[in-house]
Scaffold this motif. Structure first.
Motif, mmCIF file in Angstrom:
data_model
loop_
_atom_site.group_PDB
_atom_site.id
_atom_site.type_symbol
_atom_site.label_atom_id
_atom_site.label_comp_id
_atom_site.label_asym_id
_atom_site.label_seq_id
_atom_site.Cartn_x
_atom_site.Cartn_y
_atom_site.Cartn_z
ATOM 1 N N VAL A 23 0.814 -1.225 0.000
ATOM 2 C CA VAL A 23 0.000 0.000 0.000
ATOM 3 C C VAL A 23 0.841 1.266 0.000
ATOM 4 C CG1 VAL A 23 -2.080 -1.016 0.973
ATOM 5 C CG2 VAL A 23 -0.305 -0.196 2.501
ATOM 6 N N GLY A 24 2.056 1.158 -0.467
ATOM 7 C CA GLY A 24 2.895 2.343 -0.588
ATOM 8 C C GLY A 24 4.329 2.055 -0.222
ATOM 9 N N GLY A 25 5.196 2.904 -0.676
ATOM 10 C CA GLY A 25 6.608 2.768 -0.353
ATOM 11 C C GLY A 25 7.347 1.886 -1.332
ATOM 12 N N SER A 26 8.635 1.808 -1.126
ATOM 13 C CA SER A 26 9.485 1.030 -2.016
ATOM 14 C C SER A 26 9.637 -0.390 -1.478
ATOM 15 C CB SER A 26 10.851 1.697 -2.134
ATOM 16 O OG SER A 26 11.449 1.788 -0.860
ATOM 17 N N ALA A 27 10.089 -1.265 -2.350
ATOM 18 C CA ALA A 27 10.359 -2.642 -1.925
ATOM 19 C C ALA A 27 11.642 -2.662 -1.097
ATOM 20 C CB ALA A 27 10.501 -3.547 -3.139
ATOM 21 N N LYS A 28 11.634 -3.401 -0.044
ATOM 22 C CA LYS A 28 12.817 -3.524 0.814
ATOM 23 C C LYS A 28 13.793 -4.534 0.220
ATOM 24 C CE LYS A 28 10.825 -0.654 3.478
ATOM 25 N NZ LYS A 28 10.665 0.597 2.780
ATOM 26 N N TYR A 29 15.004 -4.550 0.759
ATOM 27 C CA TYR A 29 16.064 -5.430 0.285
ATOM 28 C C TYR A 29 15.574 -6.873 0.226
ATOM 29 C CZ TYR A 29 20.768 -7.385 -0.062
ATOM 30 O OH TYR A 29 21.890 -8.050 -0.472
ATOM 31 N N GLY A 30 15.772 -7.520 -0.908
ATOM 32 C CA GLY A 30 15.359 -8.912 -1.074
ATOM 33 C C GLY A 30 13.990 -9.071 -1.704
ATOM 34 N N TYR A 31 13.316 -7.968 -1.981
ATOM 35 C CA TYR A 31 11.978 -8.008 -2.563
ATOM 36 C C TYR A 31 11.905 -7.173 -3.835
ATOM 37 C CZ TYR A 31 10.223 -10.012 1.769
ATOM 38 O OH TYR A 31 10.001 -10.827 2.840
ATOM 39 N N LYS A 32 10.931 -7.497 -4.657
ATOM 40 C CA LYS A 32 10.579 -6.709 -5.836
ATOM 41 C C LYS A 32 9.080 -6.414 -5.746
ATOM 42 C CE LYS A 32 14.421 -6.772 -8.263
ATOM 43 N NZ LYS A 32 15.152 -5.578 -8.576
ATOM 44 N N ARG A 33 8.650 -5.362 -6.443
ATOM 45 C CA ARG A 33 7.227 -5.021 -6.493
ATOM 46 C C ARG A 33 6.634 -5.574 -7.785
ATOM 47 N NH1 ARG A 33 6.195 0.566 -6.712
ATOM 48 N NH2 ARG A 33 8.025 0.672 -8.016
ATOM 49 N N LEU A 34 5.645 -6.435 -7.650
ATOM 50 C CA LEU A 34 4.981 -7.057 -8.786
ATOM 51 C C LEU A 34 3.637 -6.386 -9.013
ATOM 52 C CD1 LEU A 34 4.710 -9.334 -10.927
ATOM 53 C CD2 LEU A 34 3.639 -10.705 -9.117
ATOM 54 N N LEU A 35 3.434 -5.865 -10.215
ATOM 55 C CA LEU A 35 2.155 -5.269 -10.595
ATOM 56 C C LEU A 35 1.227 -6.384 -11.028
ATOM 57 C CD1 LEU A 35 0.601 -2.601 -11.167
ATOM 58 C CD2 LEU A 35 1.464 -2.768 -13.519
ATOM 59 N N VAL A 36 0.020 -6.412 -10.465
ATOM 60 C CA VAL A 36 -0.983 -7.417 -10.835
ATOM 61 C C VAL A 36 -2.242 -6.718 -11.309
ATOM 62 C CG1 VAL A 36 -0.077 -9.178 -9.267
ATOM 63 C CG2 VAL A 36 -1.870 -7.645 -8.474
ATOM 64 N N ASP A 37 -3.004 -7.400 -12.183
ATOM 65 C CA ASP A 37 -4.264 -6.838 -12.667
ATOM 66 C C ASP A 37 -5.382 -7.091 -11.667
ATOM 67 O OD1 ASP A 37 -5.178 -9.463 -13.047
ATOM 68 O OD2 ASP A 37 -4.876 -9.414 -15.225
ATOM 69 N N GLU A 38 -6.587 -6.717 -12.041
ATOM 70 C CA GLU A 38 -7.724 -6.833 -11.109
ATOM 71 C C GLU A 38 -8.048 -8.267 -10.724
ATOM 72 O OE1 GLU A 38 -9.441 -6.546 -15.314
ATOM 73 O OE2 GLU A 38 -7.877 -5.540 -14.183
ATOM 74 N N HIS A 39 -7.524 -9.241 -11.483
ATOM 75 C CA HIS A 39 -7.761 -10.652 -11.175
ATOM 76 C C HIS A 39 -6.575 -11.294 -10.449
ATOM 77 C CE1 HIS A 39 -11.319 -10.344 -13.647
ATOM 78 N NE2 HIS A 39 -10.576 -9.903 -14.656
ATOM 79 N N GLY A 40 -5.546 -10.496 -10.171
ATOM 80 C CA GLY A 40 -4.371 -11.010 -9.483
ATOM 81 C C GLY A 40 -3.327 -11.604 -10.408
ATOM 82 N N ASN A 41 -3.531 -11.456 -11.726
ATOM 83 C CA ASN A 41 -2.575 -11.975 -12.699
ATOM 84 C C ASN A 41 -1.375 -11.033 -12.804
ATOM 85 O OD1 ASN A 41 -4.305 -14.158 -13.470
ATOM 86 N ND2 ASN A 41 -5.502 -12.696 -14.634
ATOM 87 N N PRO A 42 -0.162 -11.587 -12.845
ATOM 88 C CA PRO A 42 1.029 -10.740 -12.949
ATOM 89 C C PRO A 42 1.036 -9.931 -14.246
ATOM 90 C CG PRO A 42 1.624 -13.022 -12.473
ATOM 91 C CD PRO A 42 0.173 -13.002 -12.772
ATOM 92 N N VAL A 43 1.443 -8.673 -14.128
ATOM 93 C CA VAL A 43 1.583 -7.809 -15.303
ATOM 94 C C VAL A 43 3.067 -7.584 -15.571
ATOM 95 C CG1 VAL A 43 1.091 -5.531 -16.277
ATOM 96 C CG2 VAL A 43 -0.648 -6.698 -14.912
ATOM 97 N N LYS A 44 3.796 -7.091 -14.563
ATOM 98 C CA LYS A 44 5.235 -6.859 -14.710
ATOM 99 C C LYS A 44 5.839 -6.499 -13.372
ATOM 100 C CE LYS A 44 6.364 -2.297 -15.748
ATOM 101 N NZ LYS A 44 6.900 -1.344 -16.651
ATOM 102 N N ILE A 45 7.154 -6.609 -13.295
ATOM 103 C CA ILE A 45 7.908 -6.141 -12.128
ATOM 104 C C ILE A 45 8.101 -4.641 -12.298
ATOM 105 C CG2 ILE A 45 10.136 -6.206 -10.937
ATOM 106 C CD1 ILE A 45 8.554 -8.722 -10.418
ATOM 107 N N LEU A 46 7.748 -3.887 -11.264
ATOM 108 C CA LEU A 46 7.923 -2.437 -11.311
ATOM 109 C C LEU A 46 9.344 -2.076 -10.918
ATOM 110 C CD1 LEU A 46 4.614 -1.291 -9.584
ATOM 111 C CD2 LEU A 46 5.169 -1.119 -12.005
ATOM 112 N N GLU A 47 9.960 -1.217 -11.689
ATOM 113 C CA GLU A 47 11.285 -0.715 -11.372
ATOM 114 C C GLU A 47 11.155 0.430 -10.373
ATOM 115 O OE1 GLU A 47 13.981 -2.240 -12.367
ATOM 116 O OE2 GLU A 47 12.809 -3.631 -13.590
#
Length: 85
Positions: free
Chosen positions: A16-40
């Protein structure tokens, strides 16, 4: 968004906000929970129906986090000793 809204989305497993911490990436998902892309770094979701989940990131970073946890939780090392290692 209100505290109640943030709490609701956090309970659903979304970031719900902020950057990903060490060891994690932020994954964008659509309204059905399907992966879209890794956010830089600096990228944001574009649509209101999209959400962001945290997923494991670089395997070396994940291994480092797991090692730190093991040293602290299982071996009883303090933070200064872990930092020295």
């Amino acid at each position: 968004m209100s505290f109640r809204g943030h709490r609701h989305y956090a309970e659903l497993g979304y970031q719900v906000g902020g950057s990903a911490k060490y060891g994690y990436k932020r994954l964008l998902v659509d309204e059905h929970g399907n992966p879209v892309k890794i956010l830089e770094d600096g990228e944001h979701k574009a649509l209101k129906t999209q959400h962001v989940k945290l997923v494991k990131g670089d395997p070396e970073e994940v291994a480092t986090v797991q090692r730190i946890y093991d040293l602290y939780a299982n071996k009883g090392y303090g933070v200064f000793r872990i930092a020295d290692i």
